[in-house]
Design a protein around this motif. Sequence first.
Motif, short mmCIF file in Angstrom:
data_model
loop_
_atom_site.label_atom_id
_atom_site.label_comp_id
_atom_site.label_asym_id
_atom_site.label_seq_id
_atom_site.Cartn_x
_atom_site.Cartn_y
_atom_site.Cartn_z
N ALA A 389 52.30 23.04 -18.75
CA ALA A 389 51.35 24.15 -19.23
C ALA A 389 50.16 23.47 -18.58
CB ALA A 389 50.41 23.81 -20.67
N HIS A 390 48.91 21.80 -18.63
CA HIS A 390 48.43 20.83 -17.59
C HIS A 390 48.85 21.76 -16.47
CE1 HIS A 390 45.91 17.80 -16.59
NE2 HIS A 390 46.28 17.89 -15.56
N GLU A 391 49.72 21.37 -15.71
CA GLU A 391 49.63 22.15 -14.57
C GLU A 391 49.30 23.58 -13.71
OE1 GLU A 391 49.31 19.21 -12.62
OE2 GLU A 391 50.54 17.50 -14.19
N GLY A 393 47.27 25.11 -15.68
CA GLY A 393 45.99 25.28 -15.92
C GLY A 393 45.24 24.91 -14.19
N HIS A 394 45.91 23.70 -13.75
CA HIS A 394 45.83 23.79 -12.42
C HIS A 394 45.93 24.95 -11.67
CE1 HIS A 394 44.09 19.70 -12.57
NE2 HIS A 394 45.50 19.29 -12.99
N ALA A 395 46.78 25.60 -11.41
CA ALA A 395 47.02 26.98 -11.03
C ALA A 395 46.05 27.89 -10.76
CB ALA A 395 47.95 26.73 -10.79
N ALA A 416 37.85 19.46 -11.55
CA ALA A 416 39.12 19.44 -11.48
C ALA A 416 39.85 19.26 -12.70
CB ALA A 416 40.16 18.75 -10.53
N GLU A 417 40.10 18.33 -13.46
CA GLU A 417 40.83 19.06 -14.89
C GLU A 417 40.74 19.38 -15.79
OE1 GLU A 417 44.01 16.77 -14.92
OE2 GLU A 417 43.09 16.09 -13.18
N THR A 418 39.34 19.82 -15.44
CA THR A 418 39.17 21.09 -16.91
C THR A 418 39.86 21.67 -17.29
OG1 THR A 418 36.13 21.11 -15.84
CG2 THR A 418 37.28 22.86 -17.38
N ALA A 419 40.37 22.89 -16.09
CA ALA A 419 41.73 24.23 -15.99
C ALA A 419 42.97 23.56 -17.09
CB ALA A 419 41.72 24.64 -15.33
N SER A 420 42.83 22.45 -16.18
CA SER A 420 44.54 21.91 -16.46
C SER A 420 44.48 21.73 -18.18
CB SER A 420 45.07 20.63 -15.99
OG SER A 420 43.70 19.78 -15.72
N THR A 421 43.59 20.64 -18.35
CA THR A 421 43.50 19.99 -19.75
C THR A 421 43.12 20.92 -20.24
OG1 THR A 421 42.05 17.96 -19.18
CG2 THR A 421 42.18 18.72 -20.95
#
Length: 607
Positions: A389-391, A393-395, A416-421
């Motif tokens: 789900a983290h990765e 989110g990045h996508a 960059a870590e916003t959407a992934s988190t």
Amino acid sequence: MTYSLNWDLDSLFSGGIHSAQLKTKFTQLKTDTASLGDLLDRWDAASDAPDFPQFRKLITQLQAIEAGIGQAGLFITAVGSADIQNPDVAPMEARLQTLSTQVKTVSDKLEKVLVQVPDKTFTAMLAQPDLQPIAFNLTEMRDEGKELLDDKTENLINQLNLDGKSAWSSHYDSLVATVSVPFHDASGNPVTLSAGQADNNLLGNADPTYRAHLLPAWEKAWTDKEQLFADTLNHLAGFRLTEYKAHGIDDFLQEPLKQNRMSAQTLKTIWRVVDDNKQFLLDYLDRKAALLGKKHAGWQDVEAPLNLPGSQEHHFTFDEAAAFIIKHYGEFSPKMAALAQHAFEHRWIEAEDRAGKAPGGWMESAPETDESRIFMTFTGSPNDVSTLAHELGHAFHSSVIGDLPFLRQGYAMNVAETASTFGELIVADANVKAATSDAEKISLINAKMDNPVAMFLNIRARFLFETRFYQLRQKKLVTPAELNELMLNAQKEAFGHDLSTYSPHLWASKLHFYIDEPAFYNFPYVFGYLFSLGIYAKAQQTGNFEDQYIALLRDTANMSTEDLAQKHLGVDLTQPDFWLNGVALIKRDVAEFMRLTDPLVKSANGR
Ligand SMILES: [Zn+2]
């Protein structure tokens, strides 16, 4: 629905690392870079006015080249991650790096040329309809240019870097490959663990005694080679400091902050919030220690799983994981759910659990085709579902900015870590909610605490260490003994002197200190995590958050982070309030953990 566990790389470049298509791409990129250089040499702002057709062509070509490098880079990384023994990957990486250096030389030159453009002309350029969307990025390039030295010197630095900073960084990988940890397996037989295997067991092995015995063996393995690692770290940092000095930069945090488009004040506020609010995490670690039958947790227990009686972990098939993510993403944003489904259907993900794969997980975008690829090893644990789900989110982040000019897609590491988190939080919470027993719930919240413990305590220690190391390195070469002492003190300080054991050689075992670009690979994580938590808190209060969220993501490479937060969330990042909203969410989890584990500790004490 049945999804493939293997990704499709042929649709990017067919034929693997020896792909003819890839070779053609390299040739093309080389020619284009040369012609971009020529175009730049001939360019003159005054004669290009008032419509600036030559400059627009130049900027279009630069972005196309950088997108091409991104596309080829993703492919090469992907082939290498899926097959670590492939001997043909490293030479291709080196070729790509040489090419990137050539492009960097041209773009450095462009930055300097922009400095020469008079303010009035530059403003007229930015007003061009196709340049307007990248006005922020062009201004940033022009500011960057003000720091640059003459072409010849910049070119020399770029060339020296291949055998300097960047070489020390790759040398670290070669050194780590030689580290082995003699130990014994669960039945007591002698085995030799690789650094990666030992690291996984030190932090993740379910047996506390095994972990406690492994820690000294782990430290000894790094002690044996500490001089080699100290040399590497000293020279990498020394190269960087000399490079800064040549550009008139005295403050080693100036560049990392600039790269993350954030102010020193914001960073200061974040650390204050972290330092003032870590007690509840130390209480959590004490409780965890009690559950493990100890008074204080050791370094090796901090991220360890809790296997309580009856905490049978739910096991997911890959298809179940996909369905779970799509469903829970959908509760927040139908567009996030649609992207995840698209990624599963179009085989963007390499998830198979087999030998020969690199450890860890990552997402990289394929800018030319507006796709992404995700790499991980899926074993079916709830943690793996969170990672996936983290990765994804990045996508999702990449997908909502895919139509913007390439320069507008260059978001920094902190955002960059916003959407992934965000993606990870949604699924981790859903996992906790779906738990069928208290024991399972405890173990899932415990797993969820890895992030805040890493951010508030571990990465805090790494930042304290790195800052003090750079201060010292400005004056002298730092000895292994000094490095150990700096690290030990930083860990004690960050963990409130609460642990029974520490890992003084973390400066050698942690790859992040040896990354050549960007420097200070630590605080952006903490920013990203807390920023995302703040947004998640807001999303839970606001109905129809999707459009607002996407608008924020689309601006992530278009303004400073302070402006981003002000514009889309109406908050001031230099003040603690916004960050505290995120902290409140973690406190809620810890409170639940304490409530659920209370009876377990009480009954143990009563016996
Ligand atoms: Zn990430």
